[in-house]
Scaffold this motif. Structure first.
Motif, PDB file in Angstrom:
ATOM      1  N   LEU A  79     127.672  -3.898  60.794  1.00 45.20           N
ATOM      2  CA  LEU A  79     127.302  -4.690  61.977  1.00 45.20           C
ATOM      3  C   LEU A  79     126.123  -5.579  61.599  1.00 45.20           C
ATOM      4  O   LEU A  79     125.063  -5.084  61.233  1.00 45.20           O
ATOM      5  CB  LEU A  79     126.891  -3.770  63.129  1.00 45.20           C
ATOM      6  N   GLU A  80     126.331  -6.869  61.700  1.00 43.72           N
ATOM      7  CA  GLU A  80     125.295  -7.800  61.250  1.00 43.72           C
ATOM      8  C   GLU A  80     124.458  -8.260  62.435  1.00 43.72           C
ATOM      9  O   GLU A  80     124.704  -9.333  62.986  1.00 43.72           O
ATOM     10  CB  GLU A  80     125.969  -8.993  60.581  1.00 43.72           C
ATOM     11  N   SER A  81     123.502  -7.449  62.855  1.00 46.99           N
ATOM     12  CA  SER A  81     122.687  -7.878  63.989  1.00 46.99           C
ATOM     13  C   SER A  81     121.290  -8.237  63.504  1.00 46.99           C
ATOM     14  O   SER A  81     120.751  -7.600  62.610  1.00 46.99           O
ATOM     15  CB  SER A  81     122.620  -6.781  65.040  1.00 46.99           C
ATOM     16  N   GLU A  82     120.736  -9.307  64.089  1.00 46.16           N
ATOM     17  CA  GLU A  82     119.424  -9.776  63.651  1.00 46.16           C
ATOM     18  C   GLU A  82     118.322  -8.804  64.050  1.00 46.16           C
ATOM     19  O   GLU A  82     117.427  -8.513  63.270  1.00 46.16           O
ATOM     20  CB  GLU A  82     119.121 -11.156  64.262  1.00 46.16           C
ATOM     21  N   GLN A  83     118.385  -8.328  65.301  1.00 49.29           N
ATOM     22  CA  GLN A  83     117.335  -7.420  65.753  1.00 49.29           C
ATOM     23  C   GLN A  83     117.578  -6.029  65.179  1.00 49.29           C
ATOM     24  O   GLN A  83     118.722  -5.602  65.051  1.00 49.29           O
ATOM     25  CB  GLN A  83     117.317  -7.315  67.282  1.00 49.29           C
ATOM     26  N   PRO A  84     116.495  -5.347  64.811  1.00 45.37           N
ATOM     27  CA  PRO A  84     116.673  -3.975  64.340  1.00 45.37           C
ATOM     28  C   PRO A  84     117.083  -3.091  65.522  1.00 45.37           C
ATOM     29  O   PRO A  84     116.276  -2.805  66.393  1.00 45.37           O
ATOM     30  CB  PRO A  84     115.273  -3.590  63.833  1.00 45.37           C
TER      31      PRO A  84
END
Lengths: 318, 356
Positions: A79-84
């Motif tokens: 899953l490529e999410s910017e926010q941790p």
């Protein structure tokens, strides 16, 4: 060739952009039987693919591997999410951890992992070309970089302690292409692209088809090790932006860092700035000697051609 | 003005110049003299494409050689001016549309040519750089130039590069390795990369040498460039010998280089550690003009520079594994350092004045 002699390949994240394409390429080889694993059903089914709907964290995956005698696992669920995010961390890091445990328990012969050159981290002390043995100093501000560094650390642990399990880890630079959604294509999606005033780092790119090509190459050939895989030419960021036909919004770098720190998780800022400012400031370019010499893979698209194609296709789309 | 009259005027000017030269044999002819004009033109011609040379420059050069100030010359000047303008506009336009080429390190030749006149002015007119021993720099193949570092701002790197680029017969572009503080500085970082520089790291140095490049290092680093005035021309520690390891593992000869004159471009009286900490710089010099006069404090003094290139020190004989031998690395580092120090002392002893 009989059913028994065919090698069984398990592709995780088979409904995602990478899993679907890699699986679609692998089913064309008669020597392989491909099982796709994903939590969601694919939007369009791949002909010849055996689909199993489950999470990589599901304990039944180990049973599946043992029962079917899986030979190779191609791990593409990420899953490529910017926010941790905790949920993404759980899926990415714990998922990889459980999957690798299952592989070593059930006698899987080989694992191919799609990783990213982001794991090296962009910093002032980076030499112009980073070898695969460079320490992993990936930035922890963005979720997808942090999770990938964790996964890589995990993989190197498995490489050390489970020598019987062959691992091929492919580190890709920013991926660009007319159909994929990646941090780089998101950065180049609007007319105005954020840049840092006075910085123009050298960057590597790879075309989406070459990513699929490299992963399939690693499944078909036995090439243990960690490899940088990118187009041979290295471009300045400003050239990439200009070729893509975007105009720069030059931010003062201290302001960009400050704004990122103030705006917490879930902010709109990270959506407009999908790549950590460090990577827009310092160089993070991989040495490709091992790719040519040991992996034996040659990308078909140059970075410049990939950017030109991207620019052409996106103009046509709008 | 008639042809005969202008001929007479030029002859008179030439005569006066010769007289002035006889009186002071070392002085350069003034910029406006026909001699200098022709020299400038010759240099320009070398940089322009073939078609340009034949259509505009050749008639112009002939007119100048014959001492004629006629229509041909004016036409030539006009062609040259419009061509230069077109070329500049085209360069800027292509830069903004991304239609330019760099190598994998980021070297952008057209950018280099565009900024070159500014550095050439500093080289020729402002600091009047003189070189000696350029024959020690090979025309092809790898070599590592090791120089003393001085002058608060890294002008010595640019002048050293320009010396090899403009005065060496092979016109090689030396790749300068710059210190670790620059990648974080806006504009400077990207300009240095476009001009062929890269970070001073052993990996970079070895790789460039293995590509058979000419590499320039300043092993003293900040300690050298940030020296206060009373420590001028006394070499600081030569890093940790990283440059020797790079030379050994690539088998490149080390060419010691002594730069004299850069040390006096700024007179650093004191290094303020407080201001350095506040600004985040590795050193913060206090000079008679900086920081008191703001930007004006950056204007260097017009000292006279000399750059000496010493005899190459071969490293190929030690074998590739020698880079891992700390004793050898230390010994070679000291050797190179003492050679550079001797070259400096030698040049300083022969120098008549800081400004002449």
């Amino acid at each position: 060739m009989g059913e028994l002699q065919r090698r069984i390949v398990l592709v995780t994240g088979a409904s995602g952009i990478w899993g679907r394409r890699v699986a679609a390429r692998l089913v064309t080889y008669s020597a392989y039987h491909v099982i796709g694993l994903d939590e969601q059903r694919p939007t369009e089914a791949v002909v010849g693919l055996e689909f199993v709907q489950a999470s990589v964290r599901d304990p039944m995956v180990a049973d599946l591997m043992k029962a079917r005698g899986v030979d190779t696992v191609c791990h593409l669920a990420f899953l490529e999410s910017e926010q941790p995010q905790e949920s993404a961390f759980e899926a990415n890091v714990m998922g990889a951890s459980r999957l690798l445990c299952a592989c070593s328990d059930t006698g899987v012969r080989k694992v191919v992992v799609k990783s990213s050159m982001d794991v090296y981290g962009a910093c002032a002390t980076n030499p112009a070309f980073l070898g695969e043995d460079h320490p992993l100093q990936g930035n922890r501000r963005y979720g997808y970089v942090r999770d990938m560094v964790e996964i890589e650390t995990l993989c190197s642990g498995f490489r050390q302690h489970v020598p019987g399990l062959m691992m091929s880890i492919l580190r890709f630079p920013s991926i660009i292409g007319p159909t994929v959604d990646t941090p780089m294509t998101r950065l180049l999606s609007e007319t105005w692209m954020p840049t840092l005033l006075g910085f123009d780092p050298m960057m590597q790119l790879i075309h989406e088809e070459d990513v699929v090509g490299a992963l399939v190459h690693a499944v078909l050939n036995d090439v243990p090790g960690v490899f940088n895989a990118a187009a041979k030419d290295v471009l300045p960021l400003n050239k990439i932006r200009a070729l893509a036909g975007k105009r720069p919004v030059s931010l003062l770098h201290p302001l960009a860092y400050w704004a990122l720190r103030l705006s917490g998780a879930g902010s709109r800022l990270t959506r407009r700035l999908p790549i950590d400012p460090d990577y827009l400031r310092f160089t993070c370019v991989g040495d490709l000697a091992r790719m040519s010499r040991e992996l034996g893979f040659e990308p078909r698209h140059s970075a410049e051609a990939a950017v030109r194609e991207f620019a052409e296709r996106t103009v046509r789309r709008t | 003005m008639g042809d005969a009259e202008s001929q007479e005027l030029i002859a008179e000017l030439e005569r006066l110049t010769k007289q002035a030269q006889a009186a002071a044999p070392d002085s350069d002819p003034p910029l406006s003299s026909v001699q200098r004009l022709r020299a400038c033109l010759e240099e320009l011609i070398a940089r322009y494409p073939e078609e340009m040379r034949s259509t505009a420059l050749e008639p112009m050069r002939e007119a100048l050689s014959a001492g004629r100030l006629d229509a041909d010359l004016l036409k030539g000047v006009w062609y040259l001016a419009t061509y230069t303008l077109d070329h500049g506009v085209d360069l800027v336009r292509r830069h903004y549309s991304g239609e330019y080429q760099t190598d994998a390190w980021g070297l952008h030749r057209e950018f280099l040519n565009a900024v070159r006149p500014f550095f050439a002015f500093l080289y020729k007119v402002y600091w009047r750089v003189e070189t000696a021993g350029l024959e020690n720099v090979p025309s092809e193949g790898r070599a590592l130039l090791v120089a003393n570092h001085s002058g608060q701002l890294p002008w010595d790197g640019t002048m050293l590069t320009l010396a090899v680029l403009s005065e060496h017969p092979a016109q090689r572009l030396a790749r300068v390795l710059y210190s670790g503080m620059f990648p974080g500085v806006p504009f400077i970082s990207s300009w240095l990369v476009r001009m062929g520089g890269t970070l001073a790291a052993v990996e970079n140095c070895t790789r460039l040498l293995e590509q058979d490049e000419l590499v320039v290092v300043f092993p003293e680093g900040y300690k050298g460039i940030g020296k206060t005035f009373r420590h001028r021309y006394v070499l600081a520690r030569f890093g940790r010998g990283g440059f020797v390891r790079a030379a050994l593992s690539s088998g490149a000869p080390i060419i010691p280089v002594a730069v004299v004159g850069a040390e006096e471009t700024y007179i650093s009286l004191h290094k303020s550690s407080t201001l350095a900490a506040i600004t985040g710089m590795p050193y913060f010099p206090i000079t008679p003009t900086f920081p008191w006069l703001g930007v004006l404090g950056f204007v260097p003094l017009p000292t006279k520079w000399t750059i000496d290139f010493g005899k190459p020190i071969p490293t190929a004989g030690y074998g590739r594994d020698a880079a891992d031998n700390p004793a050898l690395v230390l010994q070679l580092t000291d050797e190179v350092r003492s050679v550079v120090q001797d070259m400096l002392d030698d040049r300083l002893a022969r120098r008549r004045s800081v400004f002449r």
